[in-house]
Design a protein around this motif. Structure first.
Motif, PDB file in Angstrom:
ATOM      1  N   ALA A 419     -14.797  83.425  14.185  1.00  0.00           N
ATOM      2  CA  ALA A 419     -13.405  83.695  13.836  1.00  0.00           C
ATOM      3  C   ALA A 419     -13.071  83.026  12.502  1.00  0.00           C
ATOM      4  CB  ALA A 419     -12.480  83.171  14.931  1.00  0.00           C
ATOM      5  N   HIS A 420     -12.370  83.753  11.641  1.00  0.00           N
ATOM      6  CA  HIS A 420     -12.014  83.168  10.352  1.00  0.00           C
ATOM      7  C   HIS A 420     -10.814  83.891   9.752  1.00  0.00           C
ATOM      8  CE1 HIS A 420     -14.590  86.591   9.303  1.00  0.00           C
ATOM      9  NE2 HIS A 420     -14.033  86.596   8.084  1.00  0.00           N
ATOM     10  N   ARG A 421     -10.129  83.183   8.863  1.00  0.00           N
ATOM     11  CA  ARG A 421      -8.993  83.741   8.149  1.00  0.00           C
ATOM     12  C   ARG A 421      -9.234  83.573   6.654  1.00  0.00           C
ATOM     13  NH1 ARG A 421      -2.900  81.464   8.999  1.00  0.00           N
ATOM     14  NH2 ARG A 421      -3.852  79.599   8.082  1.00  0.00           N
ATOM     15  N   VAL A 422      -8.759  84.535   5.854  1.00  0.00           N
ATOM     16  CA  VAL A 422      -8.915  84.485   4.403  1.00  0.00           C
ATOM     17  C   VAL A 422      -7.533  84.593   3.766  1.00  0.00           C
ATOM     18  CG1 VAL A 422     -10.018  85.479   2.373  1.00  0.00           C
ATOM     19  CG2 VAL A 422     -11.166  85.615   4.594  1.00  0.00           C
ATOM     20  N   MET A 423      -7.178  83.610   2.945  1.00  0.00           N
ATOM     21  CA  MET A 423      -5.889  83.621   2.247  1.00  0.00           C
ATOM     22  C   MET A 423      -6.094  83.184   0.797  1.00  0.00           C
ATOM     23  SD  MET A 423      -2.950  82.185   4.836  1.00  0.00           S
ATOM     24  CE  MET A 423      -3.473  80.468   4.719  1.00  0.00           C
ATOM     25  N   SER A 424      -5.176  83.612  -0.065  1.00  0.00           N
ATOM     26  CA  SER A 424      -5.122  83.089  -1.434  1.00  0.00           C
ATOM     27  C   SER A 424      -3.803  82.360  -1.599  1.00  0.00           C
ATOM     28  CB  SER A 424      -5.235  84.231  -2.454  1.00  0.00           C
ATOM     29  OG  SER A 424      -4.079  85.044  -2.422  1.00  0.00           O
ATOM     30  N   PHE A 425      -3.700  81.542  -2.645  1.00  0.00           N
ATOM     31  CA  PHE A 425      -2.447  80.818  -2.863  1.00  0.00           C
ATOM     32  C   PHE A 425      -2.135  80.699  -4.346  1.00  0.00           C
ATOM     33  CE2 PHE A 425      -5.665  77.545  -3.241  1.00  0.00           C
ATOM     34  CZ  PHE A 425      -5.190  76.689  -4.229  1.00  0.00           C
ATOM     35  N   CYS A 426      -0.859  80.735  -4.645  1.00  0.00           N
ATOM     36  CA  CYS A 426      -0.355  80.434  -5.982  1.00  0.00           C
ATOM     37  C   CYS A 426       1.061  79.900  -5.818  1.00  0.00           C
ATOM     38  CB  CYS A 426      -0.378  81.662  -6.898  1.00  0.00           C
ATOM     39  SG  CYS A 426       0.773  82.962  -6.417  1.00  0.00           S
ATOM     40  N   THR A 427       1.634  79.347  -6.881  1.00  0.00           N
ATOM     41  CA  THR A 427       2.957  78.737  -6.799  1.00  0.00           C
ATOM     42  C   THR A 427       3.852  79.274  -7.902  1.00  0.00           C
ATOM     43  OG1 THR A 427       2.033  76.709  -5.848  1.00  0.00           O
ATOM     44  CG2 THR A 427       4.235  76.565  -6.799  1.00  0.00           C
ATOM     45  N   VAL A 428       5.048  79.704  -7.530  1.00  0.00           N
ATOM     46  CA  VAL A 428       6.053  80.175  -8.480  1.00  0.00           C
ATOM     47  C   VAL A 428       7.349  79.447  -8.178  1.00  0.00           C
ATOM     48  CG1 VAL A 428       7.249  82.156  -9.452  1.00  0.00           C
ATOM     49  CG2 VAL A 428       4.971  82.442  -8.489  1.00  0.00           C
ATOM     50  N   GLY A 429       7.828  78.645  -9.128  1.00  0.00           N
ATOM     51  CA  GLY A 429       9.027  77.868  -8.868  1.00  0.00           C
ATOM     52  C   GLY A 429       8.805  76.938  -7.688  1.00  0.00           C
ATOM     53  N   ALA A 430       9.718  76.974  -6.720  1.00  0.00           N
ATOM     54  CA  ALA A 430       9.596  76.107  -5.551  1.00  0.00           C
ATOM     55  C   ALA A 430       8.707  76.706  -4.465  1.00  0.00           C
ATOM     56  CB  ALA A 430      10.987  75.818  -4.976  1.00  0.00           C
ATOM     57  N   THR A 432       5.339  78.198  -2.761  1.00  0.00           N
ATOM     58  CA  THR A 432       3.894  78.359  -2.717  1.00  0.00           C
ATOM     59  C   THR A 432       3.605  79.586  -1.860  1.00  0.00           C
ATOM     60  OG1 THR A 432       3.282  76.050  -3.099  1.00  0.00           O
ATOM     61  CG2 THR A 432       1.729  77.394  -1.848  1.00  0.00           C
ATOM     62  N   VAL A 433       3.026  80.602  -2.496  1.00  0.00           N
ATOM     63  CA  VAL A 433       2.800  81.898  -1.848  1.00  0.00           C
ATOM     64  C   VAL A 433       1.401  81.929  -1.243  1.00  0.00           C
ATOM     65  CG1 VAL A 433       2.731  84.392  -2.159  1.00  0.00           C
ATOM     66  CG2 VAL A 433       4.328  83.003  -3.514  1.00  0.00           C
ATOM     67  N   LEU A 434       1.330  82.173   0.054  1.00  0.00           N
ATOM     68  CA  LEU A 434       0.057  82.327   0.767  1.00  0.00           C
ATOM     69  C   LEU A 434      -0.112  83.797   1.106  1.00  0.00           C
ATOM     70  CD1 LEU A 434       0.345  79.264   3.183  1.00  0.00           C
ATOM     71  CD2 LEU A 434      -1.031  79.412   1.103  1.00  0.00           C
ATOM     72  N   ASN A 435      -1.083  84.445   0.481  1.00  0.00           N
ATOM     73  CA  ASN A 435      -1.344  85.866   0.701  1.00  0.00           C
ATOM     74  C   ASN A 435      -2.486  85.995   1.710  1.00  0.00           C
ATOM     75  OD1 ASN A 435      -1.782  88.606   0.599  1.00  0.00           O
ATOM     76  ND2 ASN A 435      -1.701  88.730  -1.628  1.00  0.00           N
ATOM     77  N   ARG A 436      -2.165  86.488   2.891  1.00  0.00           N
ATOM     78  CA  ARG A 436      -3.144  86.562   3.982  1.00  0.00           C
ATOM     79  C   ARG A 436      -3.863  87.908   3.941  1.00  0.00           C
ATOM     80  NH1 ARG A 436      -0.642  85.763   9.798  1.00  0.00           N
ATOM     81  NH2 ARG A 436       0.179  87.835   9.310  1.00  0.00           N
ATOM     82  N   PHE A 437      -5.132  87.891   3.588  1.00  0.00           N
ATOM     83  CA  PHE A 437      -5.918  89.120   3.521  1.00  0.00           C
ATOM     84  C   PHE A 437      -6.420  89.555   4.900  1.00  0.00           C
ATOM     85  CE2 PHE A 437      -6.568  87.124  -0.706  1.00  0.00           C
ATOM     86  CZ  PHE A 437      -5.892  88.063  -1.448  1.00  0.00           C
ATOM     87  N   LEU A 463      -0.370  71.243  -1.359  1.00  0.00           N
ATOM     88  CA  LEU A 463       0.521  71.878  -0.395  1.00  0.00           C
ATOM     89  C   LEU A 463      -0.145  73.075   0.265  1.00  0.00           C
ATOM     90  CD1 LEU A 463       3.268  72.120   0.946  1.00  0.00           C
ATOM     91  CD2 LEU A 463       4.073  73.404  -1.046  1.00  0.00           C
ATOM     92  N   ALA A 464      -0.859  73.895  -0.496  1.00  0.00           N
ATOM     93  CA  ALA A 464      -1.536  75.064   0.069  1.00  0.00           C
ATOM     94  C   ALA A 464      -2.588  74.640   1.092  1.00  0.00           C
ATOM     95  CB  ALA A 464      -2.184  75.878  -1.054  1.00  0.00           C
ATOM     96  N   ILE A 465      -3.348  73.598   0.780  1.00  0.00           N
ATOM     97  CA  ILE A 465      -4.368  73.100   1.704  1.00  0.00           C
ATOM     98  C   ILE A 465      -3.718  72.560   2.971  1.00  0.00           C
ATOM     99  CG2 ILE A 465      -6.054  71.231   2.024  1.00  0.00           C
ATOM    100  CD1 ILE A 465      -6.832  71.684  -0.942  1.00  0.00           C
ATOM    101  N   ARG A 466      -2.610  71.865   2.813  1.00  0.00           N
ATOM    102  CA  ARG A 466      -1.893  71.332   3.973  1.00  0.00           C
ATOM    103  C   ARG A 466      -1.397  72.461   4.867  1.00  0.00           C
ATOM    104  NH1 ARG A 466       3.179  67.372   3.001  1.00  0.00           N
ATOM    105  NH2 ARG A 466       1.560  66.147   1.934  1.00  0.00           N
ATOM    106  N   ALA A 467      -0.864  73.529   4.255  1.00  0.00           N
ATOM    107  CA  ALA A 467      -0.347  74.657   5.028  1.00  0.00           C
ATOM    108  C   ALA A 467      -1.469  75.391   5.762  1.00  0.00           C
ATOM    109  CB  ALA A 467       0.396  75.620   4.103  1.00  0.00           C
ATOM    110  N   ALA A 468      -2.598  75.592   5.076  1.00  0.00           N
ATOM    111  CA  ALA A 468      -3.731  76.281   5.699  1.00  0.00           C
ATOM    112  C   ALA A 468      -4.282  75.464   6.869  1.00  0.00           C
ATOM    113  CB  ALA A 468      -4.821  76.530   4.668  1.00  0.00           C
ATOM    114  N   ALA A 469      -4.367  74.156   6.680  1.00  0.00           N
ATOM    115  CA  ALA A 469      -4.915  73.283   7.722  1.00  0.00           C
ATOM    116  C   ALA A 469      -4.004  73.221   8.942  1.00  0.00           C
ATOM    117  CB  ALA A 469      -5.134  71.882   7.161  1.00  0.00           C
ATOM    118  N   ASP A 470      -2.701  73.427   8.748  1.00  0.00           N
ATOM    119  CA  ASP A 470      -1.758  73.387   9.871  1.00  0.00           C
ATOM    120  C   ASP A 470      -2.116  74.454  10.898  1.00  0.00           C
ATOM    121  OD1 ASP A 470       0.921  72.505  11.046  1.00  0.00           O
ATOM    122  OD2 ASP A 470       1.265  74.656  10.763  1.00  0.00           O
ATOM    123  N   SER A 471      -2.405  75.672  10.435  1.00  0.00           N
ATOM    124  CA  SER A 471      -2.805  76.740  11.354  1.00  0.00           C
ATOM    125  C   SER A 471      -4.199  76.492  11.921  1.00  0.00           C
ATOM    126  CB  SER A 471      -2.789  78.093  10.631  1.00  0.00           C
ATOM    127  OG  SER A 471      -1.495  78.388  10.155  1.00  0.00           O
TER     128      SER A 471
END
Length: 581
Positions: A419-430, A432-437, A463-471
């Protein structure tokens, strides 16, 4: 060394003050350019000083900020803007100081020699190369590129900032939006003429952009941390780029229009942001989406763009299809063998089971109660993997390679049933966008969505790593692995308006999330995950000079992929080690 750096900074700063005539200017001085080439450092200071003297540099900064908010890529806009500024000021600088001509010539020669990699890496870098060669040697390029160079050179005698901004917008649309796909790796964006696909600015809009407004500390950052600076200075000299209040108020709408609607409910998104966005990230927000194309936004301008990105990435896949398939099979076989070893019977000492005759001597003589042997068969599917891909603007010139790497790992994991999940991340203003493929339990067909990956905006890695690790932590599997594909350059310098809303307390000063500050925070997040028994592998997808920052973040567990043909071998060794333990 510190005294030498101070002397370098002082010399360049004094030159800038002298040329501009303004001794109160506070502009970032890059000593690394001086170490690379003195003529380059001196001429850049002269150019900036002359621009400050003859034009409204603050209005130009505000123009850049508005273009970035409207969707322009900061790194591209700034690079092309430097050419327009150069064209507009060089005659004025030479008139004030005749010696500038020789300094400019030497600076341009050094740029061609010392920045050859940068100038050949992107479409806009190639425009700069052609511009310099035209000025130095009178060398003309192919018609499409020469048209841009000629347009920039029309600014030689301008005294109007509006003409510079209009020229920059014109050049940007042709150098970046269309690209030069026949010559480079950039996207082939075959669009209609600008008169048909977008409205030109009205005189009223141009006036609004140039009008005087409250001065604030706006720094036109390049969209990514320069490789020479990243992680090498104890104190960042970068400044926060503040959006105006209108931009801040409509940022959520902008995020949804350009990255897709959230796949979470408003309550879920608020709850996730409140849990994750703490400490240095307390003013940030998380926006998780399945992407533009999955939100039925294919017909929007951004949807058309993403479809063309996907096609460009698929072209690269087809070109390297054989080596990609070989990598997938090799990595899958490595994982299968590692999982097979876990199904083999393991004999261990125990307090119950089959008695071991050779240990009976312990009875009455020692306190050892492990006199039995027991067979253990470990579960071979008790694994879950998170793949997190850096989708910042600095990844644009290698986005097809990063997409291929993510696809190879995902396909191999699918083949062995992990089982695995694939996401990308970038930040615009405040945000952080996580795009779940693809999500953890999705079918293998979803792996193809990874080719929708593209680079844009900034990146707040911690922040992106923290969010991914939460799930990841909430999964039931015992063994958890996080794979981060990044360039080792955390950077987020864009923030909302610094002016507090009426009735609210004034917010504390923000620190630019880049250079050593960003590296330390990201490294701290990695350490926390490893302390919580989450294995983390960093796959380096960047320039060689940024390896030191990558090492600081991931320690010894990172892979530097020199060639895609060796990808499965390098990544496979790490995954085999984690699975085999």
């Amino acid at each position: 060394m510190e005294k030498k750096d101070a002397d370098i900074s002082g010399r360049i700063q004094n030159l800038l003050w002298t040329v501009s005539g303004d001794y109160e200017l506070d502009i970032k001085v890059d000593e690394d350019i001086y170490r690379k080439s003195r003529p380059m450092a001196f001429y850049y200071a002269i150019r900036q000083g002359t621009f400050e003297k003859y034009f409204d540099a603050r209005a130009y900064d505000r123009f850049i900020v508005k273009k970035v908010y409207a969707g322009a890529e900061p790194s591209v806009l700034t690079a092309l803007g430097n050419l327009c500024v150069d064209s507009a000021v060089w005659k004025k600088a030479q008139k004030d100081r005749p010696g500038v001509a020789s300094i400019r010539k030497r600076a341009f020669s050094d740029t061609l020699e010392k920045d050859a990699m940068r100038l050949s890496h992107t479409d806009w870098g190639y425009v700069e190369k052609c511009y310099i060669e035209y000025l130095l040697y009178g060398k003309k390029s192919e018609e499409r590129v020469q048209e841009l160079v000629d347009r920039i050179c029309q600014l030689w005698d301008t005294n109007c900032l509006e003409e510079i901004c209009t020229c920059l917008e014109w050049v940007y649309k042709r150098a970046y939006i269309k690209g030069f796909a026949k010559l480079f790796k950039g996207l082939d964006r075959q669009v209609k003429n600008s008169d048909e696909d977008s409205k030109e600015y009205t005189e009223k809009e141009k006036t609004e952009e140039m009008q005087s407004e409250e001065d604030r500390p706006v720094n036109v950052f390049s969209g990514h941390v320069d490789a020479q600076d990243n992680g090498k200075r104890e104190k960042s000299r970068a400044r926060i780029l503040y959006l105006d209040q209108e931009s801040t108020d409509h940022m959520e709408e902008y995020i949804e229009r350009n990255y897709g609607r959230s796949c979470l409910t408003r309550q879920e998104e608020r709850q996730l942001s409140s849990q994750i966005c703490r400490g240095v990230h307390e003013d940030c927000r998380i926006h998780m989406t399945n992407g533009i194309l999955q939100c039925q936004m294919e017909e929007t301008p951004k949807g058309e763009f993403v479809k063309k990105v996907r096609e460009q990435n698929l072209q690269e896949f087809r070109k390297k299809q054989l080596v990609t398939r070989q990598n997938i099979q090799q990595l899958a076989e490595t994982l299968k063998r590692a999982l097979l070893t876990r199904t083999e019977k393991e004999i261990c000492s125990s307090e119950y089971g089959k008695i071991c005759v050779t240990k009976l001597w312990n009875v009455g003589r020692t306190e050892n109660r492990r006199l039995f042997e027991r067979e253990i068969i470990r579960e071979n599917t008790d694994f879950v993997v998170e793949i997190l891909m850096d989708a910042s603007g600095s990844q644009q010139n290698r986005q097809s390679l990063v997409a291929l790497q993510g696809y190879i790992i995902s396909e191999a994991l699918s083949q062995v049933g992990i089982a695995h999940r694939v996401m990308s991340f970038c930040t615009v203003g405040a945000y952080t966008v996580l795009n779940r493929f693809r999500d953890y339990e999705d079918d293998r067909e979803k792996n193809g969505r990874i080719f929708e990956f593209y680079g844009s905006a900034n990146n707040r890695d911690g922040l992106a790593i923290r969010a991914a690790a939460d799930s990841l932590e909430k999964r039931e599997e015992e063994n958890k692995i996080l794979i981060v594909l990044s360039d080792g350059k955390p950077n987020d310098v864009m923030a909302g308006s610094q002016n507090p809303v009426y009735g609210e307390k004034k917010e504390k000063k923000k620190i630019p999330y880049c250079l050593e500050y960003g590296v330390k925070d990201t490294a701290g997040e990695i350490r926390k995950l490893r302390n919580r028994k989450i294995a983390v592998l960093g796959v380096f997808a960047g320039e060689e000079e940024d390896l030191q920052a990558e090492k600081k973040i991931f320690g010894k567990d990172f892979a530097y992929i020199h060639d895609i043909t060796d990808f499965a071998n390098v990544v496979g060794r790490y995954l085999k080690k984690q699975i085999g333990e």
